[in-house]
Scaffold this motif. Structure first.
Motif, PDB file in Angstrom:
ATOM      1  N   LEU A 120     -43.091  10.546 -12.743  1.00  0.00           N
ATOM      2  CA  LEU A 120     -43.009   9.088 -13.242  1.00  0.00           C
ATOM      3  C   LEU A 120     -41.056   9.312 -12.206  1.00  0.00           C
ATOM      4  CD1 LEU A 120     -43.758   7.653 -16.563  1.00  0.00           C
ATOM      5  CD2 LEU A 120     -43.489   6.937 -13.436  1.00  0.00           C
ATOM      6  N   GLU A 121     -40.450   8.293 -12.045  1.00  0.00           N
ATOM      7  CA  GLU A 121     -39.811   8.536 -11.328  1.00  0.00           C
ATOM      8  C   GLU A 121     -38.440   7.763 -12.038  1.00  0.00           C
ATOM      9  OE1 GLU A 121     -39.165   5.963  -6.846  1.00  0.00           O
ATOM     10  OE2 GLU A 121     -40.132   8.553  -7.080  1.00  0.00           O
ATOM     11  N   ASP A 122     -36.762   8.091 -12.346  1.00  0.00           N
ATOM     12  CA  ASP A 122     -36.248   6.498 -12.564  1.00  0.00           C
ATOM     13  C   ASP A 122     -35.358   6.288 -11.718  1.00  0.00           C
ATOM     14  OD1 ASP A 122     -34.084   8.332 -12.015  1.00  0.00           O
ATOM     15  OD2 ASP A 122     -33.407   9.319 -13.974  1.00  0.00           O
ATOM     16  N   GLY A 123     -35.656   6.257 -10.542  1.00  0.00           N
ATOM     17  CA  GLY A 123     -34.734   5.709  -9.430  1.00  0.00           C
ATOM     18  C   GLY A 123     -33.119   5.291  -9.507  1.00  0.00           C
ATOM     19  N   LEU A 124     -32.521   6.129 -10.383  1.00  0.00           N
ATOM     20  CA  LEU A 124     -31.576   6.146 -10.973  1.00  0.00           C
ATOM     21  C   LEU A 124     -31.240   4.610 -11.767  1.00  0.00           C
ATOM     22  CD1 LEU A 124     -28.986   8.215 -11.268  1.00  0.00           C
ATOM     23  CD2 LEU A 124     -28.645   6.742  -9.795  1.00  0.00           C
ATOM     24  N   GLY A 125     -31.952   4.134 -11.630  1.00  0.00           N
ATOM     25  CA  GLY A 125     -32.090   2.896 -12.595  1.00  0.00           C
ATOM     26  C   GLY A 125     -31.662   3.405 -14.094  1.00  0.00           C
ATOM     27  N   SER A 126     -32.444   2.297 -14.756  1.00  0.00           N
ATOM     28  CA  SER A 126     -32.160   2.369 -16.477  1.00  0.00           C
ATOM     29  C   SER A 126     -32.667   3.521 -16.817  1.00  0.00           C
ATOM     30  CB  SER A 126     -32.299   1.267 -17.237  1.00  0.00           C
ATOM     31  OG  SER A 126     -32.345   1.291 -19.116  1.00  0.00           O
ATOM     32  N   ALA A 127     -31.929   4.614 -17.742  1.00  0.00           N
ATOM     33  CA  ALA A 127     -32.873   6.138 -18.838  1.00  0.00           C
ATOM     34  C   ALA A 127     -33.269   5.304 -19.443  1.00  0.00           C
ATOM     35  CB  ALA A 127     -31.518   6.827 -19.229  1.00  0.00           C
ATOM     36  N   ARG A 128     -33.240   4.040 -20.661  1.00  0.00           N
ATOM     37  CA  ARG A 128     -33.296   3.820 -21.261  1.00  0.00           C
ATOM     38  C   ARG A 128     -34.739   3.229 -21.411  1.00  0.00           C
ATOM     39  NH1 ARG A 128     -30.084  -0.304 -25.911  1.00  0.00           N
ATOM     40  NH2 ARG A 128     -29.713   1.782 -25.803  1.00  0.00           N
ATOM     41  N   LEU A 129     -35.038   2.736 -19.966  1.00  0.00           N
ATOM     42  CA  LEU A 129     -35.996   1.883 -19.888  1.00  0.00           C
ATOM     43  C   LEU A 129     -36.975   3.177 -19.027  1.00  0.00           C
ATOM     44  CD1 LEU A 129     -38.510  -0.509 -18.701  1.00  0.00           C
ATOM     45  CD2 LEU A 129     -36.875  -0.451 -16.933  1.00  0.00           C
TER      46      LEU A 129
END
Length: 260
Positions: A106-115
């Motif tokens: 699962l990648e974060d795509g540099l979005g919200s780390a919390r999400l």
């Protein structure tokens, strides 16, 4: 702990090649690879769809159903979980586990780390035995800052990630420094210009992924072969026979593993 988990704690790094269809996965298994990942780029490009755009959820599940009972352990590249609702991502993880997957990327795509941490926690609550490899894109989509990378990876391992992944990081000193901050295995994307697998192991890396490299090499070889034949040059390199490719669809190495 599962067999797939154990492979991340061996004396040498787990080299994880990434397949995009049954034949590529079966061929890799026949070459002795005990664990195989999928490549989201390969799955998307083969269908004429963009990678990283949440366009291939059903294709990813379908491929997992094709590969999940093979003679190898399967880790599925699921982009960011194909959604922003942690419960929906957990539902996807359940589908992949039911298909036979041992792990999910699962990648974060540099979005919200919390999400992203919430997605990881939801997956681990729903499927505790599924190995969650949590990827941060600080080096691909961000500035590669050490503090931000550490902040995100810490949040992900606190959420329950079994391993963390930092594609784009290839500097040996920075890899060794990052390993010291982690409580879970570090996954690095292999770079032809970066450290060898053995060197990465010496640095403390536990898993080395090939990502889309094999798909892109295969596509490049096909294009070069066609252009070479047009120019009057015979093809070079490995060329499986028709019979050998047919055999990948049958029983035996790379075929179907026995039922329960």
């Amino acid at each position: 702990m599962t067999v797939f988990h154990d492979l991340h704690h061996a004396d040498v790094p787990l080299l994880l090649p990434n397949a995009w269809d049954h034949a590529s996965a079966a061929g890799l298994a026949a070459r002795g690879f005990a664990a195989i990942g999928t490549t989201s780029l390969g799955v998307a490009a083969a269908a004429g769809l963009p990678d990283g755009a949440a366009a291939t959820r059903e294709l990813t599940v379908q491929l997992a159903r094709q590969l999940g009972r093979g003679m190898y352990l399967l880790s599925v590249d699921a982009e960011d979980g194909f959604g922003q609702d942690p419960d929906d991502v957990a539902e996807l993880a359940c589908e992949l586990a039911d298909a036979g997957a041992a792990g999910i990327n699962l990648e974060d795509g540099l979005g919200s780390a919390r999400l992203h941490a919430a997605k990881i926690a939801a997956v681990k609550a729903a499927v505790p035995g599924l190995f969650v490899n949590a990827r941060t894109d600080t080096h691909w989509l961000g500035d590669g800052g050490h503090s931000e990378t550490c902040r995100r990876l810490d949040a992900y391992q606190q959420a329950g990630a079994d391993g963390v992944f930092v594609p784009g990081l290839s500097d040996p000193a920075r890899i060794a420094e990052l390993v010291k901050t982690l409580d879970v295995p570090l996954n690095i994307l292999y770079s032809p210009l970066g450290p060898t697998v053995a060197h990465l192991g010496d640095l403390g890396v536990c898993r080395v992924s090939l990502g889309s490299l094999l798909y892109r090499r295969a596509l490049g070889a096909a294009l070069d072969t066609a252009a070479g034949i047009r120019a009057g040059r015979p093809p070079h390199g490995a060329l499986p026979t028709y019979v050998e490719v047919q055999a990948l669809s049958g029983e035996g190495p790379g075929g179907r593993r026995p039922g329960p």
